[in-house]
Enzyme design. Structure first.
Site, PDB file in Angstrom:
ATOM      1  N   HIS A 165       0.806  -1.224   0.000  1.00  0.00           N
ATOM      2  CA  HIS A 165       0.000   0.000   0.000  1.00  0.00           C
ATOM      3  C   HIS A 165       0.842   1.280   0.000  1.00  0.00           C
ATOM      4  CE1 HIS A 165      -3.468  -2.433   0.187  1.00  0.00           C
ATOM      5  NE2 HIS A 165      -3.571  -2.571   1.497  1.00  0.00           N
ATOM      6  N   HIS A 209      -9.914   1.736   1.112  1.00  0.00           N
ATOM      7  CA  HIS A 209      -9.748   0.564   1.969  1.00  0.00           C
ATOM      8  C   HIS A 209     -10.777   0.553   3.099  1.00  0.00           C
ATOM      9  CE1 HIS A 209      -7.651  -2.717   3.973  1.00  0.00           C
ATOM     10  NE2 HIS A 209      -6.759  -2.743   2.994  1.00  0.00           N
ATOM     11  N   GLU A 238     -11.647  -3.908  -2.154  1.00  0.00           N
ATOM     12  CA  GLU A 238     -10.674  -2.966  -2.705  1.00  0.00           C
ATOM     13  C   GLU A 238     -10.619  -3.082  -4.223  1.00  0.00           C
ATOM     14  OE1 GLU A 238      -6.888  -3.516  -0.456  1.00  0.00           O
ATOM     15  OE2 GLU A 238      -8.147  -4.861   0.724  1.00  0.00           O
TER      16      GLU A 238
END
Length: 356
Positions: free
Chosen positions: A107, A181, A320
């Site tokens: 991420h 998220h 996601e």
């Protein structure tokens, strides 16, 4: 008529002030956006009896968004999901990114976009109002090449449609993969887990993973006959409770589904999450080719939710929308590289409603 308001959400330990922007409709549906990570911090909607409740799980303490509750509701980037070894192939040779998960870049790295305070301003009005969030990421940020400017715009309609639009530009070639998220629990606090939720995903294939949660070499696998077959709505308890090596590796779902028909110009239906007792349903539409489903496998009560209760395993599920994990290292995947002069655009829509 939808309207937008701003308030101070709190202050981080390092002194940064975080603002909360609330988008509210006349029918009572509302979304709270924090400038920390351009996060979807709350989404209140009605059940079949008209009872309003928050259906995304977020921490009570702002500081937990930088630790135990990291990524909750956040915009993650510069590259959502994992890059193996943090090794980014470029024309000039391999470039080392910052690593933050078992030697991989997850991420966006140790200080990804979720840790940043974004600027924000209200946009729209009338039947659809929203908040536009902006961030500038300098060349070399977490090891990524090029200065990237990113804009994430949340808008909420009177009909309960939350739309998230991503735009990014760069001055040098760089990979871009942005997603939201949010952790969903449609019970609104009634259930400790999402195991009794049902999930449908519009995909015929998923990506098996290794012990580092990275996609295995080779093509995606058929979902047919596996716990990953969500072509018909399936109770999460039955799916993640199956005996399967892939589920054992991740502790549940933490996998990418290959959506049909792939990248699209307009958002198309990717997933439907529903909760029978309350009747709440979220339809997820996206222009992205993939959907990472994560069933909160590693929550263990390290942080409290907004109501003050500890968040345990499978307390929520993330949907996601994304390009595929490790794409910069996988020429067989759709490219995530953005070139100067080009514009990265992506749209995800969450339609909130109830079923009888």
């Amino acid at each position: 008529m939808a309207n937008v308001s701003r308030s101070v959400a709190g202050t981080l330990p390092d002194g940064r002030t975080i603002h909360r922007w609330r988008i509210a409709t006349s029918g009572g549906t509302s979304a709270d956006i924090l400038t920390l990570g351009a996060s979807l911090h709350a989404l209140r909607c009605a059940d079949r009896a008209g009872r309003l409740a928050d259906v995304v799980v977020s921490p009570q303490r702002l500081a937990d968004k930088l630790s135990a509750a990291r990524y909750a509701g956040a915009t993650v980037g510069r590259y959502a999901n994992r890059i193996a070894g943090g090794r980014l192939p470029t024309r000039e040779g391999a470039r080392q990114l910052g690593v933050n998960e078992g030697g991989n870049t997850l991420h966006g790295g140790l200080e990804g976009f979720d840790t940043r305070v974004w600027s924000a301003r209200p946009v729209g009005g009338g039947a659809r109002a929203g908040v536009e969030c902006h961030l500038a990421s300098p060349d070399g940020d977490q090891g990524f090449p090029g200065t990237l400017t990113a804009t994430v715009t949340y808008t909420l309609s009177e009909e309960g449609e939350l739309r998230i639009e991503y735009v990014a530009r760069t001055d040098a070639p760089t990979p871009v993969n942005l997603t939201n998220h949010a952790y969903w629990n449609l019970s609104g606090g009634d259930d400790d887990t999402v195991l009794d939720h049902e999930l449908w995903v519009g995909a015929d294939h998923f990506m098996p993973i290794d012990a580092s949660l990275l996609p295995l070499p080779g093509p995606a696998s058929s979902v047919r006959g596996s716990p990953f077959d969500l072509a018909e709505p399936r109770r999460l308890r039955d799916a993640v409770g199956a005996v399967d090596e892939q589920l054992r590796l991740a502790g549940g779902f933490d996998h990418n589904w290959v959506l049909r028909p792939g990248t699209s110009a307009e958002p198309r239906l990717a997933a439907v999450l529903s909760h029978g007792p309350t009747g709440r349903r979220v339809q997820c539409l996206t222009t992205e080719p993939g959907l990472q489903v994560y069933t909160g496998n590693h929550f263990a009560g390290e942080f409290l939710d907004e109501s003050g209760l500890p968040v345990g395993r499978h307390a929520a599920v993330a949907l996601e929308t994304q390009h595929f994990p490790d794409s910069p290292r996988r020429p067989d995947y759709p490219s995530t590289w953005l070139a100067p002069g080009d514009v990265h655009r992506s749209t995800t829509v969450y339609r909130i409603g109830v079923v009888s």
